[in-house]
Scaffold this active site. Structure first.
Site, short mmCIF file in Angstrom:
data_model
loop_
_atom_site.label_atom_id
_atom_site.label_comp_id
_atom_site.label_asym_id
_atom_site.label_seq_id
_atom_site.Cartn_x
_atom_site.Cartn_y
_atom_site.Cartn_z
N SER A 158 -7.51 64.08 31.56
CA SER A 158 -8.41 65.23 31.43
C SER A 158 -9.17 65.12 30.11
O SER A 158 -8.65 64.54 29.14
CB SER A 158 -7.60 66.53 31.41
OG SER A 158 -8.44 67.64 31.10
N TYR A 185 -0.38 71.30 28.32
CA TYR A 185 -1.19 70.51 29.28
C TYR A 185 -2.05 69.49 28.53
O TYR A 185 -2.06 68.30 28.87
CB TYR A 185 -2.08 71.47 30.08
CG TYR A 185 -3.04 70.75 31.02
CD1 TYR A 185 -2.60 70.22 32.22
CD2 TYR A 185 -4.39 70.61 30.69
CE1 TYR A 185 -3.48 69.56 33.07
CE2 TYR A 185 -5.27 69.95 31.53
CZ TYR A 185 -4.81 69.44 32.73
OH TYR A 185 -5.68 68.77 33.57
P1 NAP Z 1 -4.76 70.50 42.93
O1 NAP Z 1 -5.91 70.74 43.85
O2 NAP Z 1 -3.99 71.68 42.42
O3 NAP Z 1 -3.75 69.46 43.65
C1 NAP Z 1 -2.58 69.12 42.99
C2 NAP Z 1 -1.83 68.11 43.86
O4 NAP Z 1 -0.69 67.69 43.10
C3 NAP Z 1 -1.31 68.71 45.16
O5 NAP Z 1 -1.26 67.71 46.16
C4 NAP Z 1 0.11 69.12 44.78
O6 NAP Z 1 1.02 69.14 45.88
C5 NAP Z 1 0.48 68.01 43.82
N1 NAP Z 1 1.55 68.40 42.91
C6 NAP Z 1 1.54 69.41 42.02
N2 NAP Z 1 2.74 69.50 41.41
C7 NAP Z 1 3.51 68.51 41.93
C8 NAP Z 1 4.84 68.11 41.73
N3 NAP Z 1 5.68 68.73 40.88
N4 NAP Z 1 5.30 67.06 42.43
C9 NAP Z 1 4.50 66.44 43.31
N5 NAP Z 1 3.23 66.77 43.56
C10 NAP Z 1 2.74 67.82 42.87
O7 NAP Z 1 -5.18 69.70 41.61
P2 NAP Z 1 -6.56 69.04 41.14
O8 NAP Z 1 -7.38 70.08 40.50
O9 NAP Z 1 -7.12 68.21 42.22
O10 NAP Z 1 -6.01 68.11 39.95
C11 NAP Z 1 -5.56 66.79 40.18
C12 NAP Z 1 -5.33 66.10 38.83
O11 NAP Z 1 -6.55 66.12 38.09
C13 NAP Z 1 -4.29 66.78 37.94
O12 NAP Z 1 -3.55 65.80 37.23
C14 NAP Z 1 -5.13 67.58 36.98
O13 NAP Z 1 -4.47 67.82 35.75
C15 NAP Z 1 -6.32 66.66 36.82
N6 NAP Z 1 -7.54 67.34 36.37
C16 NAP Z 1 -8.07 68.35 37.10
C17 NAP Z 1 -9.23 68.97 36.63
C18 NAP Z 1 -9.88 70.10 37.40
O14 NAP Z 1 -10.79 70.72 36.84
N7 NAP Z 1 -9.49 70.37 38.64
C19 NAP Z 1 -9.82 68.57 35.44
C20 NAP Z 1 -9.25 67.52 34.72
C21 NAP Z 1 -8.10 66.92 35.19
P3 NAP Z 1 1.41 70.58 46.57
O15 NAP Z 1 0.11 71.17 47.02
O16 NAP Z 1 2.31 70.20 47.68
O17 NAP Z 1 2.07 71.38 45.48
#
Ligand code: NAP
Length: 246
Positions: free
Chosen positions: A144, A157
């Site tokens: 991130s 985080y």
């Molecule tokens: P998201 O839509 O909330 O999806 C998260 C995914 O991770 C889901 O498949 C979830 O599975 C899984 N997950 C969460 N906790 C878990 C655990 N304890 N064990 C196994 N699987 C787990 O997230 P996203 O926004 O796409 O983010 C994905 C990545 O990008 C993350 O690392 C986040 O920090 C990073 N990121 C996101 C953003 C943003 O703005 N969205 C920005 C920078 C970085 P379940 O649904 O089954 O719980």
């Protein structure tokens, strides 16, 4: 990619039932890979996506060390090879940075377990297979911009993502030339995680040079390029629509 199905590279994408991970799974499948879709509890979504992509769905809670290790082992049992590991799954609960008491040690432990230690466990378990990958193994860590700039949904985080950025560089140096390790550091991305982050959404629309948050496909396109690139390693690539320039 024109090759027999049994010869196609295999990619494990953690947290690939929604948001960025789902887009990455779709992109790597479109690039000809056999994809292991994974999540913690969204089993149905995982099975549906894996069926659509002709891949496999595996469930594991990455907060539990044995389950993280078991995930890599199950992917290897299924396909007998692993070429690409995308450490995408992550958790992020907003806590104001000035509220130190709210960022309690239990919060730190859970965030570090899922965002930092699980990627390490997965890399460790997958390493023998990644070293054997015919085109060289590729690890992509989704970190991130919060791990680069003093921002982010919470201090634990941001610290977890900063640590994973540095682990990316350390592993790139340690594992070259057989395995390439890179990180993508997105700014705000429109996903279920951020759908009610209205202040951040306004910030990106008003201040980011690109005038919008990223879409999951923007991140997935860059993952596809990084995986396909046979020379790139040790990079932390910011993808924040230029907000870091302001
Ligand atoms: P998201 O839509 O909330 O999806 C998260 C995914 O991770 C889901 O498949 C979830 O599975 C899984 N997950 C969460 N906790 C878990 C655990 N304890 N064990 C196994 N699987 C787990 O997230 P996203 O926004 O796409 O983010 C994905 C990545 O990008 C993350 O690392 C986040 O920090 C990073 N990121 C996101 C953003 C943003 O703005 N969205 C920005 C920078 C970085 P379940 O649904 O089954 O719980």
């Amino acid at each position: 990619m024109d090759m027999d199905r049994a010869e196609r590279p295999v990619a494990l994408v953690t947290g690939s039932t929604s948001g960025i991970g789902e887009a990455v799974a779709r992109r790597l499948a479109a690039d000809g890979m056999r994809v292991v879709v994974h999540s913690r509890r969204s089993t149905r979504a995982g099975e549906v996506l894996a069926a659509e992509l002709g891949g496999t769905y595996l469930r594991a809670d990455l907060a539990v060390e044995d389950e993280a290790r078991g995930l890599a082992e199950a992917a290897l049992d299924r396909y007998g090879r692993l070429d690409v590991l995308v450490n995408n799954a992550g958790i992020s609960r907003p806590i104001p940075h000035h509220d130190l008491a709210a960022a309690a040690p239990a919060e730190w432990r859970e965030v570090l377990e899922v965002n930092l230690i699980a990627p390490w466990v997965l890399c460790t378990a997958a390493l023998p297979a990644l070293r054997e990958a015919p085109g060289g193994g590729s690890v992509v860590n989704i970190t991130s911009h919060a791990g680069v700039r003093p921002k982010g949904s919470s201090v634990p985080y941001a610290a977890s993502k900063a640590a994973l950025n540095h682990v990316t560089r350390l592993l790139a140096a340690a594992l070259a030339p057989g395995v390439r390790v890179n990180a993508l550091a997105p700014g705000l991305v429109d996903t279920p995680m951020t759908e009610d982050w209205t202040d951040a959404q306004r910030l990106w629309r008003e201040r980011a040079p690109m005038r919008r948050p990223a879409r999951p496909a923007d991140v997935a396109d860059l993952v596809g390029s990084v995986v396909a690139h046979g020379y790139l390693t040790g990079e932390v690539i910011m993808l924040d629509g230029g907000l870091n320039l302001t």
